[in-house]
Design an enzyme around this catalytic site. Structure first.
Site, PDB file in Angstrom:
ATOM      1  CG  HIS A 290      -2.146  -0.882   1.018  1.00 31.77           C
ATOM      2  ND1 HIS A 290      -3.113  -0.627   0.076  1.00 31.77           N
ATOM      3  CD2 HIS A 290      -2.523  -2.024   1.658  1.00 31.77           C
ATOM      4  CE1 HIS A 290      -4.045  -1.559   0.140  1.00 31.77           C
ATOM      5  NE2 HIS A 290      -3.709  -2.426   1.080  1.00 31.77           N
TER       6      HIS A 290
ATOM      7  CG  ASP B 169      -2.266   4.952  -2.910  1.00 27.02           C
ATOM      8  OD1 ASP B 169      -1.421   4.088  -3.191  1.00 27.02           O
ATOM      9  OD2 ASP B 169      -3.192   4.755  -2.094  1.00 27.02           O
TER      10      ASP B 169
END
Length: 374
Positions: free
Chosen positions: A121, A151
């Site tokens: 992540h 991200d």
């Protein structure tokens, strides 16, 4: 709009892929989402996109993708390396069918390398990029900036840039190519200045103890009387003098020197706690001291500067940022709800006969939006 006429096929994953598709949508591209379900309430970035749900494990579903790809300019996929190949939808298959296709692959670790198949992540990608080691207060653990760094900045934005570069190159060569967008590499690239400025005098100390990473009291945030905050960035001497003047600090307070840091931080903390954010904002309204309020995200659209530039639009009581940067002739626009009949129009692009379409829907291979009529 700059990307008008560009057709994009977006395979829906977590937020980085949808935001990459949103950037292209906001600047005029026609984006069709391929999702596991039609009603995906977790994807808050799907406005202005068209959606169909396909069973990609079914060869008939794969065939629908191939039909769509022949008419597409860009494909965005966010899966681990090898997933699309197992579905017979990898670049070797689809770029052969459409040599002009820009095949964008957005992953954490990239398409090759020891960690390429591993899960992760944003916090993991930021960690391996080296950037996370620079973020955080002195004597505290490193702190990730939510999931903005890897991200979105290193992932979505860098992937969209890669797509636009590939489209521009295609204008000259007539050929598509694969965009390998790694969030680890993207986060590092966004932080190029942080890496390449390490020999400058502003660094040289431990994390959180340098000029602009929390080590200077005149480059920090301070709480106000009403529990809100002001941002202070009085780096240059002329700005610092104006800060001292309007906070009514003692004349002998200096920017630099170890003794002045603790004293200055204490003085600024006490000063800002004496008035509300609105009062301090008014005091510094027309003063170039680099002091501005920390706006609450729920109220940012009400700030006069943002209102004047129309920087935000309200969407379901949420302030949605206007597409940036602002282009003078062909600016991006937040998409509106599609007009009635739009679903039927794009379903026709599948080039399926009525009985073929009905068979795909009845067998569960293809799911269409509720408003679409067979």
């Amino acid at each position: 709009m700059p990307l008008k006429g560009i057709k994009v096929l977006e395979f829906v994953g977590l937020a980085p892929g949808p935001f990459c598709g949103k950037i292209l949508t906001d600047f005029g591209a026609t984006v069709t989402r391929i999702d596991k379900v039609i009603e995906n309430h977790l994807d808050v970035l799907q406005q202005g996109k068209r959606t169909l749900s396909l069973d990609l494990k079914n060869p008939k579903g794969q065939q629908v993708v191939r039909r769509l790809v022949k008419k597409c300019d860009v494909l965005i996929e966010p899966f681990r390396p090898g997933v699309m190949e197992k579905l017979n939808l990898g670049p070797a298959d689809l770029c052969t069918a459409n040599p002009r296709l820009i095949y964008a692959r957005l992953t954490g670790f990239g398409q090759h390398g020891r960690l390429a198949p591993r899960a992760g992540h944003d916090i993991n990608y930021a960690a391996l990029s080296g950037v996370l080691s620079m973020l955080g207060r002195r004597h505290e653990k490193v702190t990730a900036p939510i999931n903005l760094l890897a991200d979105f900045a290193g992932g979505s934005v860098m992937c969209a840039l890669g797509i636009c570069l590939a489209l521009l190159e295609r204008h000259n060569s007539g050929r598509g190519q694969v965009v390998d967008a790694s969030m680890v590499e993207g986060a590092a690239y966004v932080a190029s200045w942080l890496f390449m400025s390490r020999n400058l005098g502003i660094w040289g100390r431990d994390r959180g103890d340098n000029l602009i990473d929390g080590g200077s009291y005149f480059y920090d945030t301070y709480e106000t009387k009403d529990g809100r905050y002001m941002s202070v960035g009085a780096l240059e001497p002329q700005f610092f003098e104006l800060l001292k003047q309007h906070l009514q600090l003692p004349e002998d307070v200096s920017q630099f020197g170890e003794a002045h840091q603790d004293r200055g931080r204490k003085l600024l903390t006490e000063a800002f706690l004496s008035k509300t954010q609105a009062e301090w904002s008014q005091i510094f309204e027309d003063v170039d001291a680099c002091v501005y309020p920390v706006l609450d995200y729920r109220e940012v659209h009400r700030h006069d500067h943002n209102k004047e530039r129309k920087s935000f639009e309200l969407a379901e009581d949420i302030a949605a940022p206007r597409p940036a940067p602002l282009l003078s002739r062909t600016p991006g626009k937040l998409p509106k709800a599609p007009p009635d009949g739009a679903e039927v129009e794009w379903i026709d692009e599948l080039d399926l006969k009525r009985h073929e379409l009905k068979d795909l829907v009845d067998s569960g291979v293809l799911t269409l939006p509720k408003r679409a009529k067979l």
